[in-house]
Design an enzyme around this catalytic site. Structure first.
Site, PDB file in Angstrom:
ATOM      1  N   ARG A 304      36.099  47.652  43.931  1.00  0.00           N
ATOM      2  CA  ARG A 304      35.321  46.443  43.633  1.00  0.00           C
ATOM      3  C   ARG A 304      34.113  46.344  44.567  1.00  0.00           C
ATOM      4  O   ARG A 304      33.043  45.906  44.157  1.00  0.00           O
ATOM      5  CB  ARG A 304      36.185  45.183  43.692  1.00  0.00           C
ATOM      6  CG  ARG A 304      35.436  43.916  43.303  1.00  0.00           C
ATOM      7  CD  ARG A 304      36.345  42.710  43.127  1.00  0.00           C
ATOM      8  NE  ARG A 304      37.023  42.713  41.852  1.00  0.00           N
ATOM      9  CZ  ARG A 304      36.515  42.226  40.707  1.00  0.00           C
ATOM     10  NH1 ARG A 304      35.326  41.655  40.704  1.00  0.00           N
ATOM     11  NH2 ARG A 304      37.191  42.297  39.587  1.00  0.00           N
ATOM     12  N   THR A 434      39.306  45.665  37.758  1.00  0.00           N
ATOM     13  CA  THR A 434      38.624  46.955  37.580  1.00  0.00           C
ATOM     14  C   THR A 434      39.598  47.982  37.003  1.00  0.00           C
ATOM     15  O   THR A 434      39.173  48.950  36.394  1.00  0.00           O
ATOM     16  CB  THR A 434      38.015  47.461  38.897  1.00  0.00           C
ATOM     17  OG1 THR A 434      39.063  47.660  39.842  1.00  0.00           O
ATOM     18  CG2 THR A 434      37.021  46.457  39.449  1.00  0.00           C
ATOM     19  N   GLU A 706      37.174  32.936  42.224  1.00  0.00           N
ATOM     20  CA  GLU A 706      36.652  33.651  43.376  1.00  0.00           C
ATOM     21  C   GLU A 706      35.151  33.501  43.625  1.00  0.00           C
ATOM     22  O   GLU A 706      34.733  33.399  44.787  1.00  0.00           O
ATOM     23  CB  GLU A 706      36.967  35.148  43.242  1.00  0.00           C
ATOM     24  CG  GLU A 706      38.444  35.472  43.289  1.00  0.00           C
ATOM     25  CD  GLU A 706      38.717  36.900  42.846  1.00  0.00           C
ATOM     26  OE1 GLU A 706      38.614  37.182  41.639  1.00  0.00           O
ATOM     27  OE2 GLU A 706      39.013  37.728  43.710  1.00  0.00           O
TER      28      GLU A 706
HETATM   29  N1  MTE Z   1      42.755  27.935  44.555  1.00  0.00           N
HETATM   30  C1  MTE Z   1      43.814  27.415  45.204  1.00  0.00           C
HETATM   31  N2  MTE Z   1      43.909  26.087  45.326  1.00  0.00           N
HETATM   32  N3  MTE Z   1      44.784  28.219  45.743  1.00  0.00           N
HETATM   33  C2  MTE Z   1      44.704  29.584  45.652  1.00  0.00           C
HETATM   34  O1  MTE Z   1      45.605  30.293  46.142  1.00  0.00           O
HETATM   35  N4  MTE Z   1      43.417  31.529  44.839  1.00  0.00           N
HETATM   36  C3  MTE Z   1      42.096  32.015  44.467  1.00  0.00           C
HETATM   37  C4  MTE Z   1      41.498  31.149  43.374  1.00  0.00           C
HETATM   38  N5  MTE Z   1      41.579  29.771  43.730  1.00  0.00           N
HETATM   39  C5  MTE Z   1      43.588  30.162  44.977  1.00  0.00           C
HETATM   40  C6  MTE Z   1      42.634  29.277  44.418  1.00  0.00           C
HETATM   41  C7  MTE Z   1      42.102  33.388  44.003  1.00  0.00           C
HETATM   42  S1  MTE Z   1      42.084  34.627  45.149  1.00  0.00           S
HETATM   43  C8  MTE Z   1      42.072  33.711  42.674  1.00  0.00           C
HETATM   44  S2  MTE Z   1      41.995  35.311  42.159  1.00  0.00           S
HETATM   45  C9  MTE Z   1      42.103  32.685  41.634  1.00  0.00           C
HETATM   46  O2  MTE Z   1      42.225  31.379  42.170  1.00  0.00           O
HETATM   47  C10 MTE Z   1      43.259  32.967  40.700  1.00  0.00           C
HETATM   48  O3  MTE Z   1      43.452  31.998  39.748  1.00  0.00           O
HETATM   49  P1  MTE Z   1      42.629  31.969  38.371  1.00  0.00           P
HETATM   50  O4  MTE Z   1      42.660  33.354  37.834  1.00  0.00           O
HETATM   51  O5  MTE Z   1      43.387  31.000  37.568  1.00  0.00           O
HETATM   52  O6  MTE Z   1      41.253  31.531  38.710  1.00  0.00           O
HETATM   53  N1  LUZ Z   2      43.124  42.693  41.775  1.00  0.00           N
HETATM   54  C1  LUZ Z   2      43.139  43.903  41.196  1.00  0.00           C
HETATM   55  C2  LUZ Z   2      42.007  41.963  41.883  1.00  0.00           C
HETATM   56  O1  LUZ Z   2      44.180  44.536  41.141  1.00  0.00           O
HETATM   57  N2  LUZ Z   2      41.989  44.371  40.671  1.00  0.00           N
HETATM   58  C3  LUZ Z   2      40.821  43.708  40.732  1.00  0.00           C
HETATM   59  O2  LUZ Z   2      39.802  44.178  40.243  1.00  0.00           O
HETATM   60  C4  LUZ Z   2      40.815  42.452  41.370  1.00  0.00           C
HETATM   61  N3  LUZ Z   2      39.693  41.749  41.490  1.00  0.00           N
HETATM   62  C5  LUZ Z   2      39.712  40.580  42.121  1.00  0.00           C
HETATM   63  C6  LUZ Z   2      40.898  40.107  42.631  1.00  0.00           C
HETATM   64  N4  LUZ Z   2      42.035  40.798  42.506  1.00  0.00           N
HETATM   65 MO1  MOS Z   3      42.596  36.753  43.969  1.00  0.00          MO
HETATM   66  S1  MOS Z   3      41.995  37.940  45.550  1.00  0.00           S
HETATM   67  O1  MOS Z   3      42.267  37.956  42.836  1.00  0.00           O
HETATM   68  O2  MOS Z   3      44.243  36.848  44.178  1.00  0.00           O
END
Ligand code: MTE
Ligand code: LUZ
Ligand code: MOS
Length: 754
Positions: A304, A434, A706
């Site tokens: 990534r 990815t 993210e």
């Molecule tokens: N928001 C909260 N409150 N707590 C979390 O642990 N994780 C983040 C984001 N927002 C997180 C968060 C991360 S790393 C990701 S990848 C996304 O939430 C995952 O959830 P989504 O795919 O529903 O956005």
């Molecule tokens: N996890 C993963 C991830 O396995 N592949 C990804 O591309 C990725 N990208 C963002 C967060 N988690």
């Molecule tokens: Mo988020 S780093 O993709 O759990």
């Protein structure tokens, strides 16, 4: 609609793994971890611990019935150490006891004798010694060598960005319960129920169908439980199968800080070339990723990074090499942004250095080089629906960046020992795993005969609001009130082969599968309604809990329709699957389309630096963000604000410190500082970019989890700007986070300039 968990959270009623009452006979597990970063185990004696009061068993690698292995991408991570340890915090033995107190007390009685081996804690040092997780990755586009000759300015530099602790409120935990026939039910605080199921099957040497993993919600994950929850669930499961009793494992905060990995630190050497019009012609860089002692998700994180090296900019000639370096530190792992932020940080560092060299504002370079519709990323994908420029323009129209710059200048001219700094941060983040396989999801929907609806997917709620969004999607898909819909836990019996809730894609993928299942049910029910009303199928629809015919109420509400369909033996359950179409990235040629789409935006950040103390405040963060058509503006704003503050923490105060022996120094919340309410910017405002929408995600929304974290990167460059306002000659390494200590050195350390 509000986050449906909100009220229960503030009342303390929401149930987390630790709130599930103990079943009679439940045992508690404490983990003994290595105190050496690299050593041979010459003696491991568990007899004294085993004889301690309350202790039922002490387990080591020899007790693992299946494969002693938890490595997800590469098989390089034993669950329990065998004859060598590779990092401080590595699990060596398990103490299983009647109470958590007894387990913890007996942990100190396990005798381990180590013969120390050489410790490597620096990624460059690891690379020099050939200690790599995998062969280096390399990406090239255009002709970099030819491009340098056409450059009017070539600037070289290096930068570093540091690790980051996830600091989920709920530490890693799991509860394993034995059932008949060698079956196991596991409650796990994991982002990846299937990853836990697969990992336990491997470690226990049993079929996946004997393992049920259930996840109601997490007290935060942030990537830290995408892969790394498996270890703790496997240890609880091991205790469970070895004793035949339920077993619970909950890391306390110190254990969690010491034993689990974090965001990957990166060091980057770069060279950037601009033509006379200040267009970036070439970018060449080498990335050293600190992977820690095992692969974990590092190869995916590195990939990534590779796909984000040019940030939100058009760069026609690119050559990058990326090393994943094996050090004797806990394996680093997924963390919000997953290598993307580290890529964007290096690109911003290169632009900032180039701007300083040329003598223009960084914003000038940013403006001239932002992606336009149809520009190619170095891996060949085209920027489509590219909102890079619209975001910056809308930000400028809102904030008047030139006026803000003038105000900063005026303040700095009037103040000798306080300086303001400002930076603009454009973001661009690719949405999709990815790894193509992971871009799929399933959903199961039951409509019960009273009209209530139960929805299951693989999406894990961790505070980000995906449950609420799924409830909305189901209600919209069926044409019923949200209150009729209940979103169930993520459970491997109800939905199989799930991808982790990660990559910001949970709502995109699970929402799409859910919408499909709902469309199927709606079709069946409407056929039933049409028959009942003697109408043509196209004449009837479901709106707000009732059947309408040609737009008028037809005297048939949802519960009546469902009851009728049941009597007529219509199947009231549906399942569906979704796989993101159009993804064709080839990891051999490194060309193609890894991402369904990109998320864009631009923020401006203002800081005020006390130039005598090195202390500072982030005063303003104003972001114009591309939300698409938000599924839930309240939740999405919360995600944006939370992500920004987490990004600010990474760039300013969160400093992970290891000593040369590989022992964690920032091992508690008194030495590892995260942003709290007092460090919130006085003005933090996020606006919705108008006209943004995406035809590639559910209901024209866009992923939100993210991307906003990336705005935080601007804080580093705003602080750098303030330092340079104090002393335009200042020379200091680009080394995030810019803690107050580092700011003070940047302001005053003459030695560093020699
Ligand atoms: N928001 C909260 N409150 N707590 C979390 O642990 N994780 C983040 C984001 N927002 C997180 C968060 C991360 S790393 C990701 S990848 C996304 O939430 C995952 O959830 P989504 O795919 O529903 O956005
Ligand atoms: N996890 C993963 C991830 O396995 N592949 C990804 O591309 C990725 N990208 C963002 C967060 N988690
Ligand atoms: Mo988020 S780093 O993709 O759990």
């Amino acid at each position: 609609m509000k986050q449906i968990d909100a009220a229960a959270h503030v009342r303390g009623e929401s149930v987390f793994v630790d709130d599930v009452p103990d079943v009679r006979g439940t045992l508690h597990v404490a983990v003994l971890d290595s105190v050496e970063a690299h050593a041979r185990i010459v003696r491991l004696d568990t007899s004294r611990a085993a004889a301690a009061p309350g202790v039922v068993a002490v387990l080591t690698a020899a007790d693992v019935p299946g494969e002693n292995q938890v490595g997800g991408i590469l098989p390089d991570e034993p669950l329990l150490a065998e004859d060598e340890v590779d990092f401080c915090g590595q699990p060596v033995a398990l103490v299983v006891a009647e109470t958590a107190e007894a387990a913890h007390a007996a942990r100190a009685l396990v005798e381990v004798e180590y013969e120390p081996l050489e410790v490597v804690t620096e990624p460059r040092e690891a690379a020099r010694r050939g200690l790599l997780i995998q062969p280096p990755r390399h990406l090239e586009a255009g002709d970099v060598d030819a491009a340098w000759r056409a450059c009017a300015h070539v600037v070289e530099g290096r930068c570093r960005s540091g690790g980051q602790e996830h600091l989920y409120l709920e530490t890693q935990c799991a509860y394993a319960l034995p059932e008949e026939d060698g079956r196991l039910r596991v409650l796990s605080s994991t982002q990846g129920p299937t990853a836990v199921q697969r990992g336990l099957a491997r470690v226990l040497g049993i079929d996946m169908h004997r393992i049920e993993v259930d996840v109601r919600r997490l007290g935060g994950g942030f990537g830290g439980k995408e892969d790394q929850a498996t270890t703790w669930a496997a240890l609880a499961a091991l205790a469970c199968v070895r004793t035949g009793r339920p077993a619970r494992l909950t890391l306390d905060r110190h254990d969690d800080l010491r034993m689990t990995g974090r965001r990957h630190p990166y060091e980057v050497d770069f060279r950037i070339g601009l033509d006379a019009e200040l267009k970036v012609l070439a970018f060449e860089a080498t990335y050293y990723q600190d992977a820690g002692a095992a692969a974990d998700l590092s190869p995916a994180v590195l990939e990534r990074t590779m796909l984000h090296v040019t940030g939100a900019y058009r760069v026609p000639n690119v050559r990058v090499t990326l090393y994943s370096c094996r050090t004797n530190l806990p394996p680093n792992t997924a963390f919000r942004g997953f290598g993307g932020p580290q890529g964007l940080f290096a690109m911003e560092a290169a632009l900032a250095e180039a701007a300083r060299h040329v003598g223009v504002e960084t914003l000038e370079l940013q403006r001239r080089n932002l992606l336009r519709e149809g520009d190619a990323f170095p891996f060949g994908q085209l920027a489509e629906g590219c909102n890079a420029r619209p975001s910056l323009e809308a930000l400028d129209a809102w904030c008047d960046l030139a006026r803000m710059r003038e105000e900063v200048r005026a303040f700095n001219a009037a103040h000798r020992f306080h300086k303001r700094g400002m930076a603009v941060m454009p973001i661009c983040f690719g949405i999709s795993f990815t790894k193509r396989t992971l871009n799929q999801a399933g959903a199961l929907v039951h409509v019960y005969s009273d009209g209530s609806v139960a929805v299951s997917t693989g999406a894990v709620e961790m505070g980000q609001g995906v449950t609420t969004k799924l409830q909305q999607i189901a209600a919209r898909g069926l044409g019923v009130a949200p209150a009729r819909v209940r979103v169930e836990s993520a459970n491997t019996l109800r939905v199989a082969n799930t991808s982790p809730t990660a990559a910001s894609s949970a709502a995109d993928l699970n929402g799409m599968a859910l919408a499909r299942a709902c469309a199927e049910l709606r079709g069946r029910l409407l056929a039933c309604a049409a028959q009942q009303l003697g109408a043509a199928p196209g004449e009837v629809d479901l709106v707000d809990d009732r059947v309408v015919r040609n737009g008028e109420g037809a005297g048939l509400d949802w519960p009546q329709l469902v009851a009728r369909a049941y009597l007529q033996r219509v199947d009231l359950s549906a399942r569906a699957h979704y796989a993101t179409p159009g993804l064709d990235y080839d990891t051999e040629t490194q060309r193609g389309r890894p991402f369904a789409y990109h998320v864009y935006g631009a923020a401006v950040l203002v800081v005020k630096l006390d130039c005598l103390r090195g202390t500072y405040v982030v005063e303003q963060v104003l972001a114009m963000h591309d939300f698409g058509e938000s599924l839930n503006p309240h939740i999405d704003l919360g995600q944006a604000e939370g992500g920004i503050v987490q990004g600010l923490g990474w760039m300013t105060m969160e400093e992970v410190v290891y000593d040369p022996a590989g022992r964690l120094r920032s091992n508690s919340l008194s030495t590892y500082k995260v942003p709290d309410i007092h460090s919130m910017p006085a003005r933090l405002e996020v606006r919705f970019l108008e006209g943004a929408s995406s035809d590639r995600a559910i209901y024209r929304s866009k992923a939100i989890g993210e991307p906003p974290l990336l705005y935080g990167i601007g804080a580093y460059f705003a602080l750098r700007d303030a330092v340079l306002a104090f002393d335009p000659e200042a020379r200091f390494p680009i080394d995030a986070p810019m803690t107050p200590e580092k700011a003070l050195l940047a302001l005053h350390d003459r030695g560093a300039r020699a």
